[in-house]
Design a protein around this motif. Structure first.
Motif, PDB file in Angstrom:
ATOM      1  N   LEU A  87      -3.457  53.790 -22.442  1.00 16.73           N
ATOM      2  CA  LEU A  87      -2.198  53.040 -22.442  1.00 16.73           C
ATOM      3  C   LEU A  87      -1.629  52.949 -21.034  1.00 16.73           C
ATOM      4  O   LEU A  87      -1.157  51.884 -20.611  1.00 16.73           O
ATOM      5  CB  LEU A  87      -1.198  53.704 -23.383  1.00 16.73           C
ATOM      6  CG  LEU A  87       0.186  53.067 -23.435  1.00 16.73           C
ATOM      7  CD1 LEU A  87       0.654  52.869 -24.863  1.00 16.73           C
ATOM      8  CD2 LEU A  87       1.219  53.905 -22.670  1.00 16.73           C
TER       9      LEU A  87
ATOM     10  N   ASP B 238       3.826  58.341 -31.857  1.00 13.28           N
ATOM     11  CA  ASP B 238       3.160  59.603 -31.541  1.00 13.28           C
ATOM     12  C   ASP B 238       3.970  60.450 -30.572  1.00 13.28           C
ATOM     13  O   ASP B 238       4.030  61.682 -30.707  1.00 13.28           O
ATOM     14  CB  ASP B 238       1.773  59.332 -30.951  1.00 13.28           C
ATOM     15  CG  ASP B 238       0.810  58.754 -31.980  1.00 13.28           C
ATOM     16  OD1 ASP B 238       1.031  58.976 -33.184  1.00 13.28           O
ATOM     17  OD2 ASP B 238      -0.141  58.058 -31.578  1.00 13.28           O
TER      18      ASP B 238
ATOM     19  N   CYS C 237       5.048  51.950 -22.887  1.00 15.37           N
ATOM     20  CA  CYS C 237       4.992  51.307 -24.209  1.00 15.37           C
ATOM     21  C   CYS C 237       5.890  50.078 -24.251  1.00 15.37           C
ATOM     22  O   CYS C 237       5.500  49.018 -24.775  1.00 15.37           O
ATOM     23  CB  CYS C 237       5.407  52.295 -25.290  1.00 15.37           C
ATOM     24  SG  CYS C 237       4.265  53.672 -25.525  1.00 15.37           S
TER      25      CYS C 237
ATOM     26  N   PHE D 286      -3.464  58.146 -24.506  1.00 14.36           N
ATOM     27  CA  PHE D 286      -2.316  57.966 -23.612  1.00 14.36           C
ATOM     28  C   PHE D 286      -2.767  57.468 -22.240  1.00 14.36           C
ATOM     29  O   PHE D 286      -2.085  56.633 -21.620  1.00 14.36           O
ATOM     30  CB  PHE D 286      -1.559  59.284 -23.455  1.00 14.36           C
ATOM     31  CG  PHE D 286      -0.765  59.690 -24.674  1.00 14.36           C
ATOM     32  CD1 PHE D 286      -0.604  58.827 -25.735  1.00 14.36           C
ATOM     33  CD2 PHE D 286      -0.180  60.937 -24.759  1.00 14.36           C
ATOM     34  CE1 PHE D 286       0.132  59.191 -26.861  1.00 14.36           C
ATOM     35  CE2 PHE D 286       0.549  61.322 -25.864  1.00 14.36           C
ATOM     36  CZ  PHE D 286       0.700  60.449 -26.921  1.00 14.36           C
TER      37      PHE D 286
ATOM     38  N   THR E 219       1.943  54.488 -29.983  1.00 16.99           N
ATOM     39  CA  THR E 219       2.196  55.553 -29.015  1.00 16.99           C
ATOM     40  C   THR E 219       3.657  55.987 -29.037  1.00 16.99           C
ATOM     41  O   THR E 219       3.950  57.178 -28.860  1.00 16.99           O
ATOM     42  CB  THR E 219       1.793  55.088 -27.607  1.00 16.99           C
ATOM     43  OG1 THR E 219       0.417  54.715 -27.604  1.00 16.99           O
ATOM     44  CG2 THR E 219       2.002  56.192 -26.588  1.00 16.99           C
TER      45      THR E 219
ATOM     46  N   LEU F 191      -5.868  62.441 -28.184  1.00 17.64           N
ATOM     47  CA  LEU F 191      -4.598  61.780 -27.896  1.00 17.64           C
ATOM     48  C   LEU F 191      -4.309  61.689 -26.398  1.00 17.64           C
ATOM     49  O   LEU F 191      -3.800  60.655 -25.939  1.00 17.64           O
ATOM     50  CB  LEU F 191      -3.450  62.490 -28.624  1.00 17.64           C
ATOM     51  CG  LEU F 191      -2.137  61.713 -28.715  1.00 17.64           C
ATOM     52  CD1 LEU F 191      -2.356  60.369 -29.392  1.00 17.64           C
ATOM     53  CD2 LEU F 191      -1.090  62.516 -29.477  1.00 17.64           C
TER      54      LEU F 191
END
Length: 481
Positions: free
Chosen positions: A438, A421, A394, A435, A418, A431
């Motif tokens: 990402l 989260d 992130c 992820f 994220t 989810l």
């Protein structure tokens, strides 16, 4: 004196200072010619050239195909971990091992395997169920990561798969839903279901249309205002933070340092919290939000902890069993539960706080409400490795990756959402797939960030000066001889 004389003179002086840096003085004219050429081109041509530099242009058939493959995530097969998209990834996942030009890294896969093994070991030690959905969460992430890497090799293609996953999530919450979305109205559907997916769809559309930064910032602020009206404060904070970071990334052509951006973001968070509390108290944001803010701000704890009351329980469970965890959140002992209540009261919670209501779901199961802390509490410290790596990913998407071009706003929002989260949300539908997208975006970016350019320039300068000193020492030695 003529211009040609000065040009020759400057070249001789440059050669005296850096005699061995041939690459710096051989191509002055071609560089100016290459830079001047795009300035005379029209807008669509520049976009086409940029797309050719970053990969092949994504045609409509391929875009639709990637979207439909991601959209198969609308079909739930086993809780939030296995969907229709899992079948696609199983069919193509082994192709990840084949050699090819795609950028790959084994780090998230290794952490996912370690986390899954930690869950099985904790379930074996604590005699809890091996079929708990959380046990397979990291394994699902690894499967999605391999499948998305095979399907999409650049940011735009990964974003298209992400759009399909977001659309699948919207379909699931609207048609099937959960106990939080099926019984409520539009407010509950937005808050507990479709808000992040809708934001991804809006940012994808703006990026595909090559919309400029001011319009993207306006769209993010509008989405944040809508979430405030619909009593979804965390999503409003995420949208406004993404808009602020997008402005800071463009301010002074992106020359602001990382520390300046982080400090500015911290000041914004404090100011936003104070402004939100003031506006809610005055009734400017509706009666529901006013009552909620008044209930949470009457105590002596910060508003964030008042809104997310589970950290005392999670941290107490981690402290008591940090290595192997409890196997499952419902296995946390009654003594640990009471100790967590005492820890919460020491932080400022009132004795009359409804812990049974805040820390347990309607079916009586315990809610830790955090992917990072919940994984650590359930399966031990090894299960926290993958969430910690995702936090680093992130950071890379928010502050470091500057090669995403028009997709930068979507990457920034994805990184900020994220982070929230991972720290303050439980596992939810699709989810793990988000992820995985990402993680693939983190691997696909090519740049190390603008704030590292000075370091690179310093290394280049030191190398040139070292070569210059070496050449001078050689010339002096020859003169002595």
């Amino acid at each position: 004196m003529s211009v040609a004389y000065h040009r020759v003179r400057s070249d001789r002086l440059h050669a005296t200072v850096f005699p061995e840096a041939e690459f710096l003085r051989e191509e002055p004219v071609p560089k100016r010619a290459v830079r001047a050429a795009p300035a005379r081109m029209s807008g669509p041509s520049r976009v086409g050239r940029a797309a050719e530099r970053h990969g092949a242009v994504l045609r409509l058939p391929e875009r639709a195909w990637l979207f439909m493959l991601g959209g198969t995530s609308a079909l739930p097969l086993m809780n939030f971990t296995v969907t229709g998209f899992s079948v696609i990834c199983v069919a193509i996942g082994l192709a990840y091992l084949l050699p090819g030009p795609r950028r790959r890294t084994a780090t998230p896969l290794v952490f996912a395997v370690i986390g899954t093994a930690a869950y099985f070991a904790s379930a074996w030690v604590n005699e809890t169920s091996y079929l708990s959905p959380n046990v397979f969460a990291f394994g699902s992430f690894a499967l999605y990561f391999c499948g998305i890497t095979v399907l999409a090799g650049d940011i735009e293609r990964i974003a298209t798969v992400l759009l399909g996953i977001a659309s699948g999530s919207v379909f699931f919450y609207v048609v099937i839903g959960t106990f939080l979305t099926s019984a409520g109205g539009v407010v509950d559907l937005w808050k507990y279901g479709v808000a992040p997916s809708a934001t991804i769809a809006v940012l994808y559309a703006l990026a595909a249309c090559r919309v400029r930064t001011p319009q993207v910032v306006t769209a993010l602020l509008a989405l944040g205002a809508l979430s405030l009206v619909l009593n979804f404060r965390s999503h409003a904070v995420v949208c406004c933070a993404a808009a602020l970071l997008l402005v800071l990334s463009k301010y002074r052509r992106g020359t602001l340092s990382l520390i300046t951006r982080v400090v500015t973001l911290g000041v914004f968070a404090v100011g936003f919290t104070w402004t939100l509390e003031f506006a809610a108290r005055e009734g400017l944001l509706g009666g529901a939000l006013r009552d909620k803010v008044l209930m949470q701000s009457d105590g002596s704890v910060p508003m964030l902890l008042a809104g997310r009351t589970e950290p005392p329980l999670s941290l107490t469970a981690i402290v008591q069993r940090p290595l192997l965890g409890w196997g499952n959140a419902n296995n946390i002992s009654r003594d640990a539960y009471v100790d967590a209540q005492h820890a919460a009261m020491s932080l400022g919670f009132d004795r009359s706080f409804p812990y049974e209501y805040a820390w347990k779901l309607s079916d009586g199961s315990i809610s830790l409400h955090s992917v990072l802390l919940g994984s650590w509490a359930e399966a031990g410290v090894l299960a926290a490795l993958l969430p910690l790596w995702l936090l680093w990913a992130c950071y890379r998407l928010i502050f470091v990756a500057d090669s995403a071009g028009v997709w930068t706003p979507l990457m920034m929002y994805l990184g900020i959402q994220t982070i929230w989260d991972l720290l303050f949300s439980p596992w939810s539908y699709n989810l793990p797939a988000v992820f995985a997208c990402l993680a693939c975006c983190c691997v696909a970016v090519h740049s190390n960030g603008r704030h590292n350019d000075s370091t690179k320039d310093a290394h280049l300068l030191m190398r040139l000066l070292r070569d210059n000193r070496t050449s001078h020492s050689r010339s002096r030695t020859e003169e002595k001889r």
